[in-house]
Scaffold this motif. Structure first.
Motif, PDB file in Angstrom:
ATOM      1  N   ARG A  20      11.168  41.934   4.304  1.00  0.00           N
ATOM      2  CA  ARG A  20      10.488  43.136   3.871  1.00  0.00           C
ATOM      3  C   ARG A  20       9.125  43.234   4.558  1.00  0.00           C
ATOM      4  NH1 ARG A  20      10.143  42.395  -1.873  1.00  0.00           N
ATOM      5  NH2 ARG A  20      12.400  42.239  -1.759  1.00  0.00           N
ATOM      6  N   ASP A  21       8.834  44.376   5.139  1.00  0.00           N
ATOM      7  CA  ASP A  21       7.560  44.529   5.849  1.00  0.00           C
ATOM      8  C   ASP A  21       6.389  44.482   4.872  1.00  0.00           C
ATOM      9  OD1 ASP A  21       8.809  44.724   8.235  1.00  0.00           O
ATOM     10  OD2 ASP A  21       8.651  46.899   8.418  1.00  0.00           O
ATOM     11  N   ILE A  22       5.311  43.827   5.321  1.00  0.00           N
ATOM     12  CA  ILE A  22       4.076  43.797   4.552  1.00  0.00           C
ATOM     13  C   ILE A  22       3.383  45.161   4.669  1.00  0.00           C
ATOM     14  CG2 ILE A  22       1.778  42.756   4.421  1.00  0.00           C
ATOM     15  CD1 ILE A  22       3.914  40.902   3.429  1.00  0.00           C
ATOM     16  N   THR A  23       2.903  45.677   3.558  1.00  0.00           N
ATOM     17  CA  THR A  23       2.249  46.995   3.570  1.00  0.00           C
ATOM     18  C   THR A  23       0.780  46.922   3.168  1.00  0.00           C
ATOM     19  OG1 THR A  23       2.989  47.405   1.298  1.00  0.00           O
ATOM     20  CG2 THR A  23       4.406  48.211   3.086  1.00  0.00           C
ATOM     21  N   GLU A  24       0.292  45.738   2.796  1.00  0.00           N
ATOM     22  CA  GLU A  24      -1.106  45.567   2.426  1.00  0.00           C
ATOM     23  C   GLU A  24      -1.780  44.582   3.371  1.00  0.00           C
ATOM     24  OE1 GLU A  24      -1.452  44.469  -1.631  1.00  0.00           O
ATOM     25  OE2 GLU A  24      -0.490  46.277  -2.415  1.00  0.00           O
ATOM     26  N   VAL A  25      -3.055  44.830   3.645  1.00  0.00           N
ATOM     27  CA  VAL A  25      -3.802  43.969   4.554  1.00  0.00           C
ATOM     28  C   VAL A  25      -4.086  42.628   3.894  1.00  0.00           C
ATOM     29  CG1 VAL A  25      -5.942  43.710   5.856  1.00  0.00           C
ATOM     30  CG2 VAL A  25      -4.857  45.953   5.687  1.00  0.00           C
ATOM     31  N   ASP A  26      -3.663  41.554   4.556  1.00  0.00           N
ATOM     32  CA  ASP A  26      -3.971  40.215   4.079  1.00  0.00           C
ATOM     33  C   ASP A  26      -4.641  39.433   5.208  1.00  0.00           C
ATOM     34  OD1 ASP A  26      -1.952  39.566   5.840  1.00  0.00           O
ATOM     35  OD2 ASP A  26      -0.489  38.969   4.312  1.00  0.00           O
ATOM     36  N   ASP A  27      -4.884  38.149   4.986  1.00  0.00           N
ATOM     37  CA  ASP A  27      -5.602  37.353   5.980  1.00  0.00           C
ATOM     38  C   ASP A  27      -4.844  37.269   7.303  1.00  0.00           C
ATOM     39  OD1 ASP A  27      -7.647  36.917   4.228  1.00  0.00           O
ATOM     40  OD2 ASP A  27      -6.968  34.924   3.593  1.00  0.00           O
ATOM     41  N   LYS A  28      -3.517  37.224   7.238  1.00  0.00           N
ATOM     42  CA  LYS A  28      -2.735  37.124   8.469  1.00  0.00           C
ATOM     43  C   LYS A  28      -2.771  38.435   9.245  1.00  0.00           C
ATOM     44  CE  LYS A  28       0.400  33.530   6.742  1.00  0.00           C
ATOM     45  NZ  LYS A  28      -0.131  32.466   7.605  1.00  0.00           N
ATOM     46  N   VAL A  29      -2.741  39.560   8.545  1.00  0.00           N
ATOM     47  CA  VAL A  29      -2.876  40.861   9.211  1.00  0.00           C
ATOM     48  C   VAL A  29      -4.229  40.939   9.904  1.00  0.00           C
ATOM     49  CG1 VAL A  29      -3.124  43.343   8.827  1.00  0.00           C
ATOM     50  CG2 VAL A  29      -1.276  42.099   7.696  1.00  0.00           C
ATOM     51  N   ARG A  30      -5.281  40.505   9.207  1.00  0.00           N
ATOM     52  CA  ARG A  30      -6.632  40.516   9.802  1.00  0.00           C
ATOM     53  C   ARG A  30      -6.685  39.621  11.036  1.00  0.00           C
ATOM     54  NH1 ARG A  30      -7.898  39.986   4.231  1.00  0.00           N
ATOM     55  NH2 ARG A  30      -8.655  41.953   3.338  1.00  0.00           N
ATOM     56  N   LEU A  61       4.681  37.057  11.640  1.00  0.00           N
ATOM     57  CA  LEU A  61       4.306  38.124  12.567  1.00  0.00           C
ATOM     58  C   LEU A  61       5.237  39.324  12.409  1.00  0.00           C
ATOM     59  CD1 LEU A  61       2.764  39.275  15.030  1.00  0.00           C
ATOM     60  CD2 LEU A  61       4.409  38.072  16.481  1.00  0.00           C
ATOM     61  N   LYS A  62       6.531  39.053  12.321  1.00  0.00           N
ATOM     62  CA  LYS A  62       7.529  40.125  12.282  1.00  0.00           C
ATOM     63  C   LYS A  62       7.302  41.075  11.110  1.00  0.00           C
ATOM     64  CE  LYS A  62      12.516  40.919  12.295  1.00  0.00           C
ATOM     65  NZ  LYS A  62      13.857  40.266  12.269  1.00  0.00           N
ATOM     66  N   ILE A  63       6.987  40.528   9.935  1.00  0.00           N
ATOM     67  CA  ILE A  63       6.870  41.385   8.750  1.00  0.00           C
ATOM     68  C   ILE A  63       5.516  42.093   8.676  1.00  0.00           C
ATOM     69  CG2 ILE A  63       8.525  40.041   7.407  1.00  0.00           C
ATOM     70  CD1 ILE A  63       6.228  38.687   5.983  1.00  0.00           C
ATOM     71  N   ARG A  64       4.608  41.755   9.595  1.00  0.00           N
ATOM     72  CA  ARG A  64       3.284  42.383   9.598  1.00  0.00           C
ATOM     73  C   ARG A  64       3.044  43.293  10.801  1.00  0.00           C
ATOM     74  NH1 ARG A  64       3.030  37.697   6.947  1.00  0.00           N
ATOM     75  NH2 ARG A  64       1.655  37.577   5.111  1.00  0.00           N
ATOM     76  N   LEU A  65       3.917  43.236  11.776  1.00  0.00           N
ATOM     77  CA  LEU A  65       3.654  43.934  13.034  1.00  0.00           C
ATOM     78  C   LEU A  65       3.614  45.447  12.860  1.00  0.00           C
ATOM     79  CD1 LEU A  65       3.026  43.175  15.893  1.00  0.00           C
ATOM     80  CD2 LEU A  65       5.456  43.314  16.443  1.00  0.00           C
ATOM     81  N   GLN A  66       4.457  45.994  12.008  1.00  0.00           N
ATOM     82  CA  GLN A  66       4.458  47.440  11.792  1.00  0.00           C
ATOM     83  C   GLN A  66       3.131  47.904  11.197  1.00  0.00           C
ATOM     84  OE1 GLN A  66       6.656  49.773  12.733  1.00  0.00           O
ATOM     85  NE2 GLN A  66       5.273  51.327  11.913  1.00  0.00           N
TER      86      GLN A  66
END
Length: 232
Positions: A20-30, A61-66
């Motif tokens: 499931r894609d991540i939709t909220e900004v977390d430390d890994k997204v940052r 990476l895959k679930i945060r790239l979008q």
């Protein structure tokens, strides 16, 4: 048997969550965003393995790239594109085209001016030009790629054949008609050039440089546009 079943259900639940894609900004997204932004100015393709390091592993990476791609576009005006290469790489291109050369630094202006001259010539010659013919044209303008130039600087061959190619402004293709022919190298517009510079801009540049009406380049413009949008 029951414990095995529970383990299987647990693995399936974990897989479902991971897919499931991540939709909220977390430390890994940052971390991914910061890595891309820190390296975007270099205009060199970013390898997927570098993003994996920033994210922690490939699945993260895959679930945060979008989400990362959307944030880059919405907050920074950066389009994040995957290249058709192996290993997998990405480039950052500007959402809005450059309006004036005065948007660039003094150090950038000679390089971009030379790039525009090269892209113009490729455009006028049907979107593909043999490298030796390009260098011959530049020499007519007193730009010798193996000699230092008063405005464009030194190492022009390296700038054209390595830097512009790595930055995806130019694409190099080798062609050999038969085993009896010497291989030839052709230069074409790269993916970054197509994303950041329009054919219409090159027509305006050519018209000013050659002191001609933009309408004189209608044929080349139609050919270039047709090559990008072939009929089904």
């Amino acid at each position: 048997m029951a414990s095995t079943s529970r383990a299987a259900r647990s693995q399936n639940a974990n897989f479902s969550q991971a897919s499931r894609d991540i939709t909220e900004v977390d430390d890994k997204v940052r971390a991914i965003l910061n890595y891309i932004l820190d390296h975007s100015a270099e205009q060199i393709p970013i390898k997927e393995k570098e993003l994996v390091t920033a994210a922690g592993d490939k699945s993260e990476l895959k679930i945060r790239l979008q989400l990362v791609t959307e944030l880059l576009a919405n907050r920074f005006g950066i389009i994040f594109k995957q290249l058709d290469t192996a290993p997998k790489c990405y480039i950052c291109t500007s959402e809005t085209a450059m309006v004036s050369i005065h948007e660039l630094t003094a150090a950038q202006r000679p390089q971009i001016t030379l790039l525009y001259i090269i892209l113009m010539y490729i455009f006028l010659r049907g979107n593909s030009i043999e490298d030796t013919k390009l260098y011959g044209m530049l020499e007519l303008l007193n730009i010798k790629v193996d000699e230092e130039h008063g405005y464009f600087g030194a190492n022009l061959r390296k700038l054209i054949e390595e830097t512009f190619v790595k930055q995806q402004y130019l694409k190099r293709e080798r062609s050999q008609l038969s085993a009896y022919d010497d291989p030839k190298t052709f230069l074409l517009w790269g993916l970054r050039a197509k994303a950041e510079i329009s054919y219409e801009q090159i027509v305006q540049f050519a018209a000013k440089l050659l002191n001609q009406s933009p309408r004189n380049f209608d044929h080349q413009l139609a050919m270039a546009q047709a090559s990008e949008n072939p009929e089904p």
